[in-house]
Design a protein around this motif. Structure first.
Motif, PDB file in Angstrom:
ATOM      1  N   LYS A 112       0.832  -1.208   0.000  1.00  0.00           N
ATOM      2  CA  LYS A 112       0.000   0.000   0.000  1.00  0.00           C
ATOM      3  C   LYS A 112       0.867   1.258   0.000  1.00  0.00           C
ATOM      4  O   LYS A 112       0.545   2.250  -0.664  1.00  0.00           O
ATOM      5  CB  LYS A 112      -0.930  -0.002   1.218  1.00  0.00           C
ATOM      6  N   LYS A 113       1.967   1.224   0.738  1.00  0.00           N
ATOM      7  CA  LYS A 113       2.889   2.365   0.747  1.00  0.00           C
ATOM      8  C   LYS A 113       3.524   2.563  -0.619  1.00  0.00           C
ATOM      9  O   LYS A 113       3.746   3.696  -1.049  1.00  0.00           O
ATOM     10  CB  LYS A 113       3.960   2.158   1.818  1.00  0.00           C
ATOM     11  N   VAL A 114       3.822   1.447  -1.298  1.00  0.00           N
ATOM     12  CA  VAL A 114       4.393   1.549  -2.645  1.00  0.00           C
ATOM     13  C   VAL A 114       3.385   2.182  -3.601  1.00  0.00           C
ATOM     14  O   VAL A 114       3.732   3.055  -4.412  1.00  0.00           O
ATOM     15  CB  VAL A 114       4.817   0.161  -3.161  1.00  0.00           C
ATOM     16  N   PHE A 115       2.121   1.772  -3.506  1.00  0.00           N
ATOM     17  CA  PHE A 115       1.088   2.303  -4.389  1.00  0.00           C
ATOM     18  C   PHE A 115       0.897   3.811  -4.203  1.00  0.00           C
ATOM     19  O   PHE A 115       0.552   4.518  -5.157  1.00  0.00           O
ATOM     20  CB  PHE A 115      -0.243   1.586  -4.148  1.00  0.00           C
ATOM     21  N   LYS A 116       1.106   4.300  -2.993  1.00  0.00           N
ATOM     22  CA  LYS A 116       0.935   5.737  -2.742  1.00  0.00           C
ATOM     23  C   LYS A 116       1.944   6.579  -3.521  1.00  0.00           C
ATOM     24  O   LYS A 116       1.665   7.736  -3.842  1.00  0.00           O
ATOM     25  CB  LYS A 116       1.072   6.020  -1.239  1.00  0.00           C
ATOM     26  N   SER A 117       3.098   5.996  -3.826  1.00  0.00           N
ATOM     27  CA  SER A 117       4.139   6.735  -4.539  1.00  0.00           C
ATOM     28  C   SER A 117       4.043   6.582  -6.049  1.00  0.00           C
ATOM     29  O   SER A 117       4.872   7.120  -6.781  1.00  0.00           O
ATOM     30  CB  SER A 117       5.526   6.271  -4.074  1.00  0.00           C
ATOM     31  N   VAL A 118       3.027   5.843  -6.536  1.00  0.00           N
ATOM     32  CA  VAL A 118       2.878   5.590  -7.972  1.00  0.00           C
ATOM     33  C   VAL A 118       1.782   6.488  -8.529  1.00  0.00           C
ATOM     34  O   VAL A 118       0.717   6.631  -7.926  1.00  0.00           O
ATOM     35  CB  VAL A 118       2.534   4.113  -8.228  1.00  0.00           C
ATOM     36  N   ASP A 119       2.047   7.091  -9.694  1.00  0.00           N
ATOM     37  CA  ASP A 119       1.074   7.994 -10.312  1.00  0.00           C
ATOM     38  C   ASP A 119      -0.001   7.236 -11.083  1.00  0.00           C
ATOM     39  O   ASP A 119      -1.168   7.628 -11.076  1.00  0.00           O
ATOM     40  CB  ASP A 119       1.779   8.968 -11.262  1.00  0.00           C
ATOM     41  N   MET A 120       0.386   6.188 -11.793  1.00  0.00           N
ATOM     42  CA  MET A 120      -0.575   5.462 -12.614  1.00  0.00           C
ATOM     43  C   MET A 120      -0.315   3.969 -12.535  1.00  0.00           C
ATOM     44  O   MET A 120       0.844   3.539 -12.483  1.00  0.00           O
ATOM     45  CB  MET A 120      -0.481   5.911 -14.073  1.00  0.00           C
ATOM     46  N   ILE A 121      -1.387   3.193 -12.510  1.00  0.00           N
ATOM     47  CA  ILE A 121      -1.315   1.733 -12.426  1.00  0.00           C
ATOM     48  C   ILE A 121      -2.184   1.144 -13.521  1.00  0.00           C
ATOM     49  O   ILE A 121      -3.324   1.573 -13.724  1.00  0.00           O
ATOM     50  CB  ILE A 121      -1.792   1.232 -11.047  1.00  0.00           C
ATOM     51  N   SER A 122      -1.644   0.170 -14.244  1.00  0.00           N
ATOM     52  CA  SER A 122      -2.434  -0.590 -15.213  1.00  0.00           C
ATOM     53  C   SER A 122      -2.798  -1.932 -14.588  1.00  0.00           C
ATOM     54  O   SER A 122      -2.024  -2.494 -13.814  1.00  0.00           O
ATOM     55  CB  SER A 122      -1.635  -0.813 -16.503  1.00  0.00           C
ATOM     56  N   ILE A 123      -3.967  -2.427 -14.915  1.00  0.00           N
ATOM     57  CA  ILE A 123      -4.409  -3.682 -14.317  1.00  0.00           C
ATOM     58  C   ILE A 123      -4.775  -4.686 -15.407  1.00  0.00           C
ATOM     59  O   ILE A 123      -5.188  -4.321 -16.505  1.00  0.00           O
ATOM     60  CB  ILE A 123      -5.610  -3.494 -13.362  1.00  0.00           C
ATOM     61  N   THR A 124      -4.589  -5.958 -15.093  1.00  0.00           N
ATOM     62  CA  THR A 124      -5.058  -7.053 -15.940  1.00  0.00           C
ATOM     63  C   THR A 124      -5.971  -7.933 -15.101  1.00  0.00           C
ATOM     64  O   THR A 124      -5.785  -8.050 -13.882  1.00  0.00           O
ATOM     65  CB  THR A 124      -3.893  -7.905 -16.483  1.00  0.00           C
ATOM     66  N   SER A 125      -6.933  -8.535 -15.749  1.00  0.00           N
ATOM     67  CA  SER A 125      -7.879  -9.376 -15.020  1.00  0.00           C
ATOM     68  C   SER A 125      -8.287 -10.558 -15.888  1.00  0.00           C
ATOM     69  O   SER A 125      -8.350 -10.460 -17.116  1.00  0.00           O
ATOM     70  CB  SER A 125      -9.117  -8.565 -14.610  1.00  0.00           C
ATOM     71  N   ASP A 126      -8.564 -11.677 -15.211  1.00  0.00           N
ATOM     72  CA  ASP A 126      -9.035 -12.868 -15.910  1.00  0.00           C
ATOM     73  C   ASP A 126      -9.849 -13.701 -14.923  1.00  0.00           C
ATOM     74  O   ASP A 126      -9.709 -13.545 -13.696  1.00  0.00           O
ATOM     75  CB  ASP A 126      -7.870 -13.681 -16.463  1.00  0.00           C
TER      76      ASP A 126
ATOM     77  N   ALA B 219      -1.877  -5.799 -10.685  1.00  0.00           N
ATOM     78  CA  ALA B 219      -1.481  -4.397 -10.886  1.00  0.00           C
ATOM     79  C   ALA B 219      -0.096  -4.344 -11.505  1.00  0.00           C
ATOM     80  O   ALA B 219       0.809  -5.074 -11.093  1.00  0.00           O
ATOM     81  CB  ALA B 219      -1.493  -3.654  -9.553  1.00  0.00           C
ATOM     82  N   HIS B 220       0.075  -3.464 -12.499  1.00  0.00           N
ATOM     83  CA  HIS B 220       1.355  -3.290 -13.193  1.00  0.00           C
ATOM     84  C   HIS B 220       1.744  -1.816 -13.131  1.00  0.00           C
ATOM     85  O   HIS B 220       0.909  -0.936 -13.370  1.00  0.00           O
ATOM     86  CB  HIS B 220       1.244  -3.714 -14.661  1.00  0.00           C
ATOM     87  N   PHE B 221       3.002  -1.542 -12.853  1.00  0.00           N
ATOM     88  CA  PHE B 221       3.492  -0.164 -12.841  1.00  0.00           C
ATOM     89  C   PHE B 221       5.004  -0.176 -12.901  1.00  0.00           C
ATOM     90  O   PHE B 221       5.642  -1.231 -12.751  1.00  0.00           O
ATOM     91  CB  PHE B 221       3.026   0.569 -11.574  1.00  0.00           C
ATOM     92  N   ILE B 222       5.583   0.990 -13.142  1.00  0.00           N
ATOM     93  CA  ILE B 222       7.038   1.164 -13.138  1.00  0.00           C
ATOM     94  C   ILE B 222       7.383   1.995 -11.912  1.00  0.00           C
ATOM     95  O   ILE B 222       6.860   3.092 -11.731  1.00  0.00           O
ATOM     96  CB  ILE B 222       7.519   1.850 -14.431  1.00  0.00           C
ATOM     97  N   ASP B 223       8.254   1.455 -11.056  1.00  0.00           N
ATOM     98  CA  ASP B 223       8.537   2.106  -9.777  1.00  0.00           C
ATOM     99  C   ASP B 223       9.511   3.269  -9.943  1.00  0.00           C
ATOM    100  O   ASP B 223       9.924   3.615 -11.056  1.00  0.00           O
ATOM    101  CB  ASP B 223       9.062   1.084  -8.761  1.00  0.00           C
TER     102      ASP B 223
END
Length: 697
Positions: free
Chosen positions: A201-215, A230-234
């Motif tokens: 959750k702390k990592v997600f707070k520092s990310v501007d945009m997140i892409s998601i995949t679902s199946d 969830a996919h992102f570049i740190d």
């Protein structure tokens, strides 16, 4: 060794708390008579000379026990080190100085600390491996934490901690280890996952945009599950992926149910305003779910890429649909080869006769004979390829075995050969899409071009069979190319090696000469439109920071001079005539030597000071996954966790084990297998052709 009181049968009576091993252990020393510990406890086992009992608070008693041994025909009390089994005389004054002097020299403690002279395992590659060293002594709670992570990461049952030989091993490695019950380790696993959840959750707070995949997936108990990744570049410009949801999906699995489940998971993580794209399989219910989610985010003004590519269709799934349409044209040959291989595999004698015919015909038998999985077209391609190697053997075997009815005709073999040749380019693209490291989106344009080019050539071919076979493939691919083409093109431009050259070169081979320039310009216009949005957001953020800095400067005490660097940071940006996009495109392409590896993310990380806005945009676009492979790979773990013996696990516990296992493996840098590797391990698709009596061994 532990006493028999520490048996497997007593595991069910254990409480949720730690269960200490018995202190009354029997220790057998080679070459001496058996020694048994005294009945006194460590707190009051010895009496002082004045007859008063005294407590043994010395640190030595953590490492020594009192025993009785037979010397010269009588029993004598001794102190014995629990690490090296060395014995010491009991002092009349009951002092422990001589015991404490032994500890720094104790070979058993040195072994625990990994000193020289003992064989050690290779150090862990984990970034947090240093927290598990033994320099600070044995920590039982830390040991339980490691066991909990091992159970989660390796999908072991909770009862693993109650196995007799596991406890024997742990006690042998460290006498301080205390046995725990399955209920205790279950709670430890929940605590470990909760800690990892808070970190994420702390990592997600520092990310501007997140892409998601679902199946979606159905378990062996016919229960539907949805996986969300969830996919992102740190901040270090490394691409990351984490499974954030593995929840039970209530029937019916329509678009409304799927969208509600996805939105609920995003809200639980607090990232509902950071979603840039969602990648789904090409199904009507997924299209409906994406439309609902897009409407929600658009209403809140949280669409990151305007209206360009919020919903990304899984390219691997599209390729699969395209290939299946082509394979449908030779279905008769597929059925014959598939059933023929099954017939041969039933008995070693049939395989042996098949191998003998191959040797007689001079055909090498090193190649395996493969069967396939209908839902995996690449395994079907492998089956056809291996069968064509033994084409003459199939025909020869049919003449010798009247029960063998599955030998394809010459025309069917010819069609199979044409299809296999056509599908080879699909294999390369699929391996890239299903890659271990989930490559960035800049690599897909050229591979997709190759696929489209092969289909177009077959569609325009004068070969009646190829033309008929490729017609449905051409129509289906052309249907989805427009949606994924823009994303791949922009991502390819953001590769400093390619820039506009990759798009121009590709479009020249895909479209007529009179429409190439217009199509390339359309991609550039969309790229600049996205950049302007990012630039406006960047300027607004800077202006907001400027206003807050100005307010703090006014609030300074009278007579206090503001720092010059602070003043410099508050100055507005001088806008030049050229934007970062124009500067980037006008610069020469980055040249990479043949033997040099290129990391596009590393390049943008190093160029972020030169292109502050464009690099931020590149970070978000390059992190977009164009396949749902990351979510699909979770179903292999889900199938192992929810096997026939663990089907009673609650939905919350299933999610905890699947998500927690993914997080712990990510931290430990565990290798992520591709779908093809998983298929080879889980299913025995290949069989060797025997050529001697070894077939019966």
């Amino acid at each position: 060794m532990s006493s028999n009181k520490e048996s497997v049968g007593g595991a069910d009576n254990m409480s949720d708390d730690l269960v200490e091993l018995s202190d009354e252990e029997t220790v057998q020393i080679d070459g001496e008579e058996s020694a048994k510990p005294t009945n006194e406890s460590k707190e009051n086992m010895d009496n002082s000379e004045d007859g008063q009992k005294r407590k043994c608070n010395s640190e030595a008693w953590t490492h020594f026990i009192n025993i009785e041994v037979k010397e010269e025909g009588k029993m004598v009390k001794k102190h014995q080190c629990i690490h090296c089994k060395k014995r010491f005389t009991v002092q009349r004054t009951k002092t422990t100085s001589h015991l404490l002097r032994h500890l720094p020299k104790c070979t058993g403690i040195k072994r625990l600390k990994g000193k020289k002279g003992f064989i050690n395992f290779q150090p862990s590659s984990s970034d947090n491996a240093s927290e598990y060293n033994l320099n600070g002594g044995y920590d039982h709670m830390k040991c339980r934490e490691i066991i909990a992570k091992m159970i989660i990461a390796h999908e072991l049952p909770f009862s693993f901690v109650e196995y007799y030989w596991f406890n024997e091993l742990m006690k042998y490695n460290n006498p301080f280890y205390q046995k725990v019950s399955r209920s205790t380790i279950r709670k430890d696993c929940m605590r470990v996952v909760e800690v990892e959840r808070e970190k994420l959750k702390k990592v997600f707070k520092s990310v501007d945009m997140i892409s998601i995949t679902s199946d979606c997936w159905t378990s062996n108990q016919t229960v539907g599950y949805m996986c969300l990744t969830a996919h992102f570049i740190d901040s270090n410009w490394k691409i990351q992926k984490y499974i954030i949801g593995f929840s039970e999906l209530a029937p019916p699995h329509n678009g409304e149910v799927i969208s509600d489940a996805i939105l609920e998971c995003l809200i639980k993580w607090g990232i509902q305003d950071k979603i840039g794209t969602i990648t789904l399989d090409n199904a009507s219910n997924n299209d409906r779910a994406a439309s609902i989610l897009k409407n929600v985010f658009k209403g809140k003004g949280k669409l990151h890429f305007e209206d360009l590519f919020f919903h990304v269709r899984c390219c691997a799934h599209i390729l699969n649909l395209v290939v299946q349409d082509g394979l449908g044209t030779i279905d008769c040959c597929l059925v014959k080869v598939r059933e023929g291989v099954k017939y041969l595999r039933k008995t070693p004698g049939r395989l042996l006769k098949f191998g003998e015919i191959a040797i007689t015909l001079g055909i090498p038998t090193r190649r395996s004979l493969c069967t396939d999985v209908k839902t995996r077209w690449n395994s079907t391609h492998r089956m056809l390829e291996s069968a064509m190697h033994y084409k003459l053997v199939f025909q020869g075997y049919a003449l010798r075995d009247s029960n063998f009815e599955w030998s394809p005709t010459d025309d069917e073999w010819a069609r199979a050969e044409k299809v296999c040749k056509l599908l080879e380019v699909f294999l390369v693209a699929t391996k890239l899409f299903s890659g271990t490291l989930y490559p960035t989106a800049n690599l897909f344009l050229v591979e997709i071009y190759k696929v489209k080019k092969v289909i177009t050539n077959a569609y325009e071919s004068k070969d009646e069979f190829l033309n008929k076979m490729s017609a449905p493939m051409f129509a289906k691919f052309d249907k989805y190319w427009g949606e994924i083409g823009v994303l791949m093109s922009i991502a390819s431009i953001l590769d400093p090696r390619f820039k506009k050259l990759s798009v121009s070169w590709t479009f020249k081979k895909l479209y007529s000469a009179d429409e190439v320039d217009d199509r390339v310009e359309d991609v550039i216009v969309k790229l600049k439109s996205l950049y302007e949005k990012y630039s406006d957001a960047f300027q607004m953020a800077r202006a907001s920071k400027y206003n807050s800095t100005s307010t703090s400067c006014v609030a300074q005490k009278n007579g206090e001079e503001e720092d010059f660097m602070t003043f410099l940071k508050t100055m507005p940006i001088e806008t030049s005539q050229k934007s970062e996009v124009d500067v980037y495109l006008e610069e020469p392409s980055y040249i990479v030597l043949d033997n040099q590896e290129f990391d596009v993310l590393k390049w943008w990380g190093q160029s972020s000071s030169k292109f502050p806005v464009l690099s931020k945009m590149a970070r978000n676009i390059l992190s977009i996954p164009i396949t749902t492979v990351a979510s699909e790979s979770a179903f292999s773990a889900g199938g192992r966790i929810l096997d026939d013996y663990r089907s009673s696990l609650t939905k919350d516990m299933v999610e905890l084990l699947v998500c927690g296992g993914d997080w712990i493996k990510s931290v430990s840098k565990a290798t992520i297998q591709t779908l093809e590797q998983s298929a080879k391990e889980e299913e025995n698709l290949e069989v060797q052709i025997p050529t001697s009596d070894e077939a019966f061994n």
